[in-house]
Motif scaffolding. Sequence first.
Motif, PDB file in Angstrom:
ATOM      1  N   TYR A   1       0.856  -1.191   0.000  1.00 50.34           N
ATOM      2  CA  TYR A   1       0.000   0.000   0.000  1.00 50.34           C
ATOM      3  C   TYR A   1       0.884   1.229   0.000  1.00 50.34           C
ATOM      4  O   TYR A   1       1.916   1.255   0.688  1.00 50.34           O
ATOM      5  CB  TYR A   1      -0.889   0.042   1.250  1.00 50.34           C
ATOM      6  CG  TYR A   1      -1.970  -1.012   1.287  1.00 50.34           C
ATOM      7  CD1 TYR A   1      -3.108  -0.899   0.491  1.00 50.34           C
ATOM      8  CD2 TYR A   1      -1.860  -2.113   2.126  1.00 50.34           C
ATOM      9  CE1 TYR A   1      -4.107  -1.855   0.534  1.00 50.34           C
ATOM     10  CE2 TYR A   1      -2.853  -3.078   2.176  1.00 50.34           C
ATOM     11  CZ  TYR A   1      -3.974  -2.939   1.375  1.00 50.34           C
ATOM     12  OH  TYR A   1      -4.946  -3.888   1.418  1.00 50.34           O
TER      13      TYR A   1
ATOM     14  N   PRO B   1      -1.024 -11.133  14.662  1.00 51.57           N
ATOM     15  CA  PRO B   1      -1.184  -9.851  15.345  1.00 51.57           C
ATOM     16  C   PRO B   1      -1.889  -8.827  14.461  1.00 51.57           C
ATOM     17  O   PRO B   1      -1.939  -8.987  13.235  1.00 51.57           O
ATOM     18  CB  PRO B   1       0.255  -9.416  15.626  1.00 51.57           C
ATOM     19  CG  PRO B   1       1.082 -10.640  15.504  1.00 51.57           C
ATOM     20  CD  PRO B   1       0.376 -11.526  14.525  1.00 51.57           C
ATOM     21  N   SER B   2      -2.379  -7.783  15.095  1.00 46.32           N
ATOM     22  CA  SER B   2      -3.009  -6.698  14.347  1.00 46.32           C
ATOM     23  C   SER B   2      -2.014  -6.138  13.328  1.00 46.32           C
ATOM     24  O   SER B   2      -0.852  -5.904  13.658  1.00 46.32           O
ATOM     25  CB  SER B   2      -3.438  -5.605  15.330  1.00 46.32           C
ATOM     26  OG  SER B   2      -4.092  -4.587  14.634  1.00 46.32           O
TER      27      SER B   2
ATOM     28  N   SER C   1      -0.904  -7.718  10.700  1.00 49.28           N
ATOM     29  CA  SER C   1      -0.022  -8.741  10.111  1.00 49.28           C
ATOM     30  C   SER C   1      -0.422  -9.093   8.681  1.00 49.28           C
ATOM     31  O   SER C   1       0.308  -9.810   7.999  1.00 49.28           O
ATOM     32  CB  SER C   1      -0.012 -10.002  10.986  1.00 49.28           C
ATOM     33  OG  SER C   1      -1.319 -10.510  11.153  1.00 49.28           O
ATOM     34  N   GLY C   2      -1.613  -8.648   8.246  1.00 48.63           N
ATOM     35  CA  GLY C   2      -1.999  -8.861   6.848  1.00 48.63           C
ATOM     36  C   GLY C   2      -3.163  -9.833   6.646  1.00 48.63           C
ATOM     37  O   GLY C   2      -3.457 -10.232   5.510  1.00 48.63           O
TER      38      GLY C   2
ATOM     39  N   THR D   1      -5.933  -8.366   4.436  1.00 44.76           N
ATOM     40  CA  THR D   1      -5.392  -8.172   3.087  1.00 44.76           C
ATOM     41  C   THR D   1      -5.289  -9.514   2.368  1.00 44.76           C
ATOM     42  O   THR D   1      -5.645  -9.619   1.189  1.00 44.76           O
ATOM     43  CB  THR D   1      -3.998  -7.496   3.160  1.00 44.76           C
ATOM     44  OG1 THR D   1      -4.117  -6.280   3.909  1.00 44.76           O
ATOM     45  CG2 THR D   1      -3.462  -7.183   1.784  1.00 44.76           C
TER      46      THR D   1
ATOM     47  N   HIS E   1      -9.439 -13.175  15.567  1.00 41.78           N
ATOM     48  CA  HIS E   1      -8.478 -12.853  16.628  1.00 41.78           C
ATOM     49  C   HIS E   1      -8.649 -13.799  17.808  1.00 41.78           C
ATOM     50  O   HIS E   1      -7.897 -13.720  18.768  1.00 41.78           O
ATOM     51  CB  HIS E   1      -8.728 -11.427  17.145  1.00 41.78           C
ATOM     52  CG  HIS E   1      -8.334 -10.354  16.208  1.00 41.78           C
ATOM     53  ND1 HIS E   1      -9.235  -9.711  15.392  1.00 41.78           N
ATOM     54  CD2 HIS E   1      -7.127  -9.806  15.942  1.00 41.78           C
ATOM     55  CE1 HIS E   1      -8.587  -8.821  14.670  1.00 41.78           C
ATOM     56  NE2 HIS E   1      -7.309  -8.856  14.986  1.00 41.78           N
TER      57      HIS E   1
HETATM   58  N1  LIG Z   1      -5.930   0.664   2.408  1.00 45.66           N
HETATM   59  C1  LIG Z   1      -4.763   0.647   3.052  1.00 45.66           C
HETATM   60  N2  LIG Z   1      -3.894   1.655   2.899  1.00 45.66           N
HETATM   61  C2  LIG Z   1      -2.690   1.651   3.522  1.00 45.66           C
HETATM   62  N3  LIG Z   1      -2.278   0.671   4.351  1.00 45.66           N
HETATM   63  C3  LIG Z   1      -3.115  -0.356   4.557  1.00 45.66           C
HETATM   64  C4  LIG Z   1      -4.397  -0.424   3.926  1.00 45.66           C
HETATM   65  N4  LIG Z   1      -5.013  -1.567   4.322  1.00 45.66           N
HETATM   66  C5  LIG Z   1      -4.144  -2.180   5.160  1.00 45.66           C
HETATM   67  N5  LIG Z   1      -3.010  -1.455   5.280  1.00 45.66           N
HETATM   68  C6  LIG Z   1      -1.830  -1.815   6.086  1.00 45.66           C
HETATM   69  O1  LIG Z   1      -1.437  -3.130   5.700  1.00 45.66           O
HETATM   70  C7  LIG Z   1      -1.033  -3.876   6.840  1.00 45.66           C
HETATM   71  C8  LIG Z   1      -1.896  -5.131   6.943  1.00 45.66           C
HETATM   72  O2  LIG Z   1      -3.236  -4.731   7.219  1.00 45.66           O
HETATM   73  P1  LIG Z   1      -4.407  -5.785   7.440  1.00 45.66           P
HETATM   74  O3  LIG Z   1      -5.663  -5.010   7.663  1.00 45.66           O
HETATM   75  O4  LIG Z   1      -4.392  -6.786   6.367  1.00 45.66           O
HETATM   76  O5  LIG Z   1      -3.945  -6.495   8.805  1.00 45.66           O
HETATM   77  P2  LIG Z   1      -4.791  -7.407   9.773  1.00 45.66           P
HETATM   78  O6  LIG Z   1      -3.877  -8.480  10.227  1.00 45.66           O
HETATM   79  O7  LIG Z   1      -6.077  -7.808   9.134  1.00 45.66           O
HETATM   80  O8  LIG Z   1      -5.050  -6.387  10.957  1.00 45.66           O
HETATM   81  P3  LIG Z   1      -6.224  -6.366  12.061  1.00 45.66           P
HETATM   82  O9  LIG Z   1      -6.079  -7.616  12.857  1.00 45.66           O
HETATM   83  O10 LIG Z   1      -5.900  -5.144  12.866  1.00 45.66           O
HETATM   84  O11 LIG Z   1      -7.536  -6.266  11.324  1.00 45.66           O
HETATM   85  C9  LIG Z   1      -1.160  -2.947   8.037  1.00 45.66           C
HETATM   86  O12 LIG Z   1       0.092  -2.372   8.274  1.00 45.66           O
HETATM   87  C10 LIG Z   1      -2.140  -1.905   7.568  1.00 45.66           C
HETATM   88  O13 LIG Z   1      -1.927  -0.685   8.219  1.00 45.66           O
END
Ligand SMILES: Nc1ncnc2c1ncn2[C@@H]1O[C@H](COP(=O)(O)OP(=O)(O)OP(=O)(O)O)[C@@H](O)[C@H]1O
Length: 297
Positions: free
Chosen positions: A29, A57-58, A60-61, A64, A216
């Motif tokens: 991103y 962890p929060s 971690s992707g 995505t 989670h």
């Molecule tokens: N639209 C976006 N623009 C910029 N950065 C993003 C975007 N979406 C996600 N990120 C970044 O990509 C990384 C992975 O995000 P993602 O939401 O996939 O993590 P996650 O493990 O699902 O987190 P959570 O448990 O907090 O939901 C993080 O650093 C997040 O800040």
Amino acid sequence: MSTSAAEHAPGHASADGIAARARGLTKAYGSGETTVLALDAVDVDIARGRFTAVMGPSGSGKSTLMHCLAGLDNVSAGQVWLGDTEITGLKERELTRLRRDRIGFMFQSFNLIPTLNAAENITLPMDIAGKKPDEKWLDQVIDTLGLRDRLKHRPAQLSGGQQQRVACARALASRPELIFADEPTGNLDSRAGLEVLGFLRDAVDDLGQTVVMVTHDPGAAAHSDLVLFLGDGRIVDEMERPTAEAVLERMKRFDVIRGQADDAEGRPGDGAPPGASPDASPDISPDASSDVSLDKD
Ligand SMILES: Nc1ncnc2c1ncn2[C@@H]1O[C@H](COP(=O)(O)OP(=O)(O)OP(=O)(O)O)[C@@H](O)[C@H]1O
């Protein structure tokens, strides 16, 4: 780390028991100095007819990864297949059709239409697609989910657990190849959450569906067949036949690693116990921890 990567013939998705597959899946991103590498060359196979949980962890992707596998987000590099279809490179219209016809979705906020009753919500995606539901299958789904006497109710007349059951039935209605569930128990109390997890388990065991669930909650992950652990955009570990206790223990190790990284970089929170700093938390809520005793039905 890759999952069953050895089976992979480069450039081809196998027609066997793989519902979805990614190779070198990379998602960044932003650009320049503000680039965030959300997924870093992930290789993964999602087995057909199994219940896979994705934890980490929060940040971690997890989301995505789910969005890229489901064709909801484009990838920066790498390839993704749904069954035999490579979805990377498909045009938006083709992707929309593929998602509609072949994937079911469940979200934390049930995403039901308030003015439609349960039955109408369940068949809505098929109605939009102009497809007739397979009545026998639909009956089976409705009975499996215990919704027979709730079909005429609108969402506001249903409990949270019942609303999520309707969302689950909607995801199953078209008998999709793959169901993606993003924190499906996140808005439910533990009893309703357990019920929904039991139904997802039944969908896999009794109806032969394939489920991928981001969560989670170690207690929720314990209902799956396999947990994939994401860390910093990579699959760093996996666990077959998970228990809540084992998943929680694995998640705690992310705290330790982050704590060590903080120590090395001299960030605030040095010396704090794992999980004490908000940044270091693996995002297991107190509720989630208290659900650790939840076990498979
Ligand atoms: N639209 C976006 N623009 C910029 N950065 C993003 C975007 N979406 C996600 N990120 C970044 O990509 C990384 C992975 O995000 P993602 O939401 O996939 O993590 P996650 O493990 O699902 O987190 P959570 O448990 O907090 O939901 C993080 O650093 C997040 O800040």
